[in-house]
Motif scaffolding. Structure first.
Motif, mmCIF file in Angstrom:
data_model
loop_
_atom_site.group_PDB
_atom_site.id
_atom_site.type_symbol
_atom_site.label_atom_id
_atom_site.label_comp_id
_atom_site.label_asym_id
_atom_site.label_seq_id
_atom_site.Cartn_x
_atom_site.Cartn_y
_atom_site.Cartn_z
ATOM 1 N N UNK A 59 1.354 9.042 11.116
ATOM 2 C CA UNK A 59 1.095 9.940 10.935
ATOM 3 C C UNK A 59 0.496 9.509 9.822
ATOM 4 N N UNK A 60 0.561 9.102 9.196
ATOM 5 C CA UNK A 60 -0.940 8.408 7.923
ATOM 6 C C UNK A 60 -2.039 8.532 8.303
ATOM 7 N N UNK A 61 -2.647 7.449 9.465
ATOM 8 C CA UNK A 61 -3.505 7.203 10.241
ATOM 9 C C UNK A 61 -4.253 8.786 10.236
ATOM 10 N N UNK A 62 -3.410 9.442 11.069
ATOM 11 C CA UNK A 62 -4.023 10.947 11.644
ATOM 12 C C UNK A 62 -4.130 11.695 10.354
ATOM 13 N N UNK A 63 -3.376 11.874 9.234
ATOM 14 C CA UNK A 63 -3.417 12.439 7.919
ATOM 15 C C UNK A 63 -5.128 11.866 7.411
ATOM 16 N N UNK A 64 -5.023 10.941 6.800
ATOM 17 C CA UNK A 64 -5.841 10.514 5.965
ATOM 18 C C UNK A 64 -7.150 10.701 7.253
ATOM 19 N N UNK A 65 -7.684 10.680 7.773
ATOM 20 C CA UNK A 65 -8.440 10.936 9.140
ATOM 21 C C UNK A 65 -8.616 12.498 9.196
ATOM 22 N N UNK A 66 -8.189 13.246 8.859
ATOM 23 C CA UNK A 66 -7.919 14.545 9.095
ATOM 24 C C UNK A 66 -8.470 15.828 7.276
ATOM 25 N N UNK A 67 -7.254 15.293 6.130
ATOM 26 C CA UNK A 67 -8.315 15.694 4.827
ATOM 27 C C UNK A 67 -9.415 16.106 4.817
ATOM 28 N N UNK A 68 -10.026 16.850 3.441
ATOM 29 C CA UNK A 68 -11.157 16.763 3.157
ATOM 30 C C UNK A 68 -11.013 15.548 1.902
ATOM 31 N N UNK A 69 -11.544 14.606 2.003
ATOM 32 C CA UNK A 69 -11.729 13.255 0.795
ATOM 33 C C UNK A 69 -13.026 12.777 0.680
ATOM 34 N N UNK A 70 -13.835 12.579 -0.094
ATOM 35 C CA UNK A 70 -14.982 11.577 -0.249
ATOM 36 C C UNK A 70 -13.742 10.124 -0.123
ATOM 37 N N UNK A 71 -14.265 9.723 0.682
ATOM 38 C CA UNK A 71 -13.811 8.546 0.566
ATOM 39 C C UNK A 71 -14.554 6.743 -0.637
ATOM 40 N N UNK A 72 -14.129 7.019 -1.604
ATOM 41 C CA UNK A 72 -15.091 4.844 -2.104
ATOM 42 C C UNK A 72 -14.513 4.157 -2.702
ATOM 43 N N UNK A 73 -14.848 3.011 -2.029
ATOM 44 C CA UNK A 73 -14.168 1.852 -2.752
ATOM 45 C C UNK A 73 -13.784 1.870 -3.802
ATOM 46 N N UNK A 74 -13.515 2.868 -5.096
ATOM 47 C CA UNK A 74 -12.917 3.085 -5.850
ATOM 48 C C UNK A 74 -11.677 3.903 -5.440
ATOM 49 N N UNK A 75 -11.649 4.751 -4.380
ATOM 50 C CA UNK A 75 -10.795 5.448 -4.469
ATOM 51 C C UNK A 75 -9.873 5.068 -3.220
ATOM 52 N N UNK A 76 -10.409 4.264 -2.530
ATOM 53 C CA UNK A 76 -9.174 3.003 -0.944
ATOM 54 C C UNK A 76 -8.409 2.724 -1.934
ATOM 55 N N UNK A 77 -9.594 1.824 -2.701
ATOM 56 C CA UNK A 77 -8.211 0.914 -3.615
ATOM 57 C C UNK A 77 -7.411 1.467 -5.029
ATOM 58 N N UNK A 78 -7.558 2.488 -5.334
ATOM 59 C CA UNK A 78 -6.852 3.194 -6.343
ATOM 60 C C UNK A 78 -5.745 4.086 -5.491
#
Length: 275
Positions: A134-153
């Motif tokens: 569920x977590x992987x699917x949701x991350x794939x579908x949400x509209x988020x501009x992923x950056x290294x700092x956001x991933x770490x946070x």
């Protein structure tokens, strides 16, 4: 070198304790698979319920299906890590009631770690598989501009949320030092409140919001971390700004501190089952 050696020794003993419980569970292979399948099916049914709701409405209070699944999956994953690594806390009332805690007091290993590793909940494996999907699917579908700092946070917030869930469970089970019951009735009641965090807090009435944010901060397990990562208004329903989610590590530190203090206070008053 000594602190590092002591830490390695502690981790090794903890891992061996969990390994012993895993081997004992695997002796009954049918029970193992029934527990795994049962826990996975429970989460699938919950996801089907969400799907049925969103088949009728595109959004709930501003939250899309993928965003709610993200919140839902974070609670499911927390319910996976707890049983797999710290299921022993749910056996604490029994240990206290039967006087079995006496043996832990005389062993050269921290009592709290002995309690946490006293059992292994194999149902956590089913939660881990379904929650991870569920977590992987949701991350794939949400509209988020992923950056290294956001991933770490995001990883920090996710880990902090899990610590909050574990700390609340430990503190609620530690009340058995005062209640004296051999069952985790109070802890189970608190755990049921935590299931409300599977959905956006903004859909609840003000009183429920206060319980989930201030009383027992389950909202910081899923809702606020997800809001921080997704950005925008936290809850799109007047709960608060999204930056509140970045306070999750502080809330986790507070919850862990309180849980340890409650456990130590209870341990000081413990006088075995025969007294």
């Amino acid at each position: 070198m000594r602190p590092r050696t002591g830490l390695r020794r502690g981790v090794r003993i903890y891992r061996r304790s969990l390994g012993a419980h895993l081997r004992a569970t695997l002796e009954y292979e049918a029970d193992f698979w029934i527990l795994v399948a049962g826990s996975a099916l429970t989460q699938v049914v919950g996801l089907a319920f969400l799907g049925a709701v969103f088949s009728r409405v595109p959004q709930i209070n501003g939250w899309s299906f993928a965003e709610v699944v993200l919140i839902y999956s974070m609670v499911v994953l927390s319910d996976a890590i707890g049983p797999l690594l710290c299921e022993g806390m749910w056996r604490l009332p029994w240990l206290i009631n039967r006087g079995e805690l006496d043996y832990r007091l005389v062993r050269p290993y921290p009592v709290l770690l002995q309690v946490l590793s006293h059992d292994l909940g194999i149902n956590g494996l089913g939660n881990l598989v379904t929650g991870g999907a569920m977590f992987g699917w949701a991350l794939w579908r949400v509209d988020v501009d992923w950056t290294p700092s956001l991933v770490a946070g995001g990883l920090l917030l996710f880990a902090s949320g899990m610590l909050i869930k574990l700390a609340i469970s430990l503190a609620s089970n530690a009340t058995s030092f005062w209640l004296g019951s051999g069952e985790s009735i109070f802890a189970y009641a608190v755990h049921q409140i935590g299931d409300l965090a599977r959905y956006p807090v903004s859909v609840y009435a003000v009183g429920v919001r206060l319980v989930l944010i201030v009383g027992v901060p389950f909202a910081f397990v899923s809702f606020f971390p997800a809001s921080a990562v997704l950005g925008g208004d936290a809850g799109r329903g007047g709960v608060g700004p999204s930056w509140l989610g970045w306070l999750t590590p502080l809330v986790a530190a507070y919850c862990v501190t309180v849980a340890v203090l409650v456990f130590r206070a209870g341990l000081r008053r413990y006088d075995s089952a025969g007294n």
